[in-house]
Design an enzyme around this catalytic site. Structure first.
Site, short mmCIF file in Angstrom:
data_model
loop_
_atom_site.label_atom_id
_atom_site.label_comp_id
_atom_site.label_asym_id
_atom_site.label_seq_id
_atom_site.Cartn_x
_atom_site.Cartn_y
_atom_site.Cartn_z
N ASP A 7 0.65 -1.38 -0.12
CA ASP A 7 -0.05 -0.11 -0.07
C ASP A 7 1.01 0.88 -0.41
O ASP A 7 2.16 0.83 0.29
CB ASP A 7 -0.75 -0.18 1.33
CG ASP A 7 -1.09 1.08 1.32
OD1 ASP A 7 -2.52 1.47 0.32
OD2 ASP A 7 -1.62 1.42 2.24
N ASP A 9 0.02 5.13 0.77
CA ASP A 9 -0.12 5.73 1.75
C ASP A 9 -0.36 5.32 3.03
O ASP A 9 -0.69 4.18 3.77
CB ASP A 9 -1.76 6.70 1.77
CG ASP A 9 -1.37 7.29 0.52
OD1 ASP A 9 -0.34 8.06 0.06
OD2 ASP A 9 -2.01 7.54 -0.54
#
Length: 172
Positions: A7, A9
């Site tokens: 991922d 952020d």
């Protein structure tokens, strides 16, 4: 494990919601060293990221590209990027927690999803991994809910520890 998907952020970089300014990109502690360890080991790496700010008109595709370019400038190159620019209401099959980005990244890397590990900071990341048949490692942050931690297959205290755990995973 043949590939690791991250991922963006809250996992690779500090989560600044709807960041449209590449100058504001800040790597998470230990991110560059952890990623370089994988590159040196020859492990393919990718990014799978929901970016609903595009659908919401809060960030342009050009700004998104500039932010992602800055991520690579600071953290080094990734073998694959999968970005969903839709909002939840769009019903997109790639938007996490749906498995679309995990499946697409695995296909593009030439590995079965079951040979992938997804590292992320929230339940949506873990749900996408599970739905795709990949393994998940949660690295909790201040926004991670207690229920998401309890539901995670594996939890690591930080990104370097998650990478070490991912390297130890063996495909089924």
């Amino acid at each position: 494990m043949r590939a690791i998907l991250f991922d963006r952020d809250g996992t690779l970089i500090v989560d600044l919601p709807y960041n449209n300014d590449a100058k504001r990109v800040i790597p998470m502690p230990g991110a560059r060293a952890a990623l370089d360890r994988l590159r040196e080991a020859g492990v393919p790496i990718g990014v799978i990221t929901n970016q609903s700010g595009v659908a919401r008109g809060l960030i342009t595709l050009r700004e998104l590209s500039e932010v992602n370019d800055r991520v690579e400038e600071l953290l080094g190159p990734f073998d694959v990027w999968e970005v969903c620019v839709h909002d939840d209401a769009d019903g997109c099959p790639c938007r996490k927690p749906a498995p679309g980005m995990v499946l697409s990244a695995a296909r593009r890397l030439g590995v079965p999803p079951s040979d992938c590990v997804v590292i992320g900071d929230i339940g949506r990341d873990m749900e996408a991994a599970r739905a795709a048949g990949a393994r998940g490692i949660l690295v909790p942050t201040a926004v991670t809910k207690i229920g998401e931690i309890r539901a995670a297959e594996r939890v690591a205290p930080d990104l370097p520890a998650a990478v070490e755990a991912a390297l130890a995973f063996q495909p089924p």
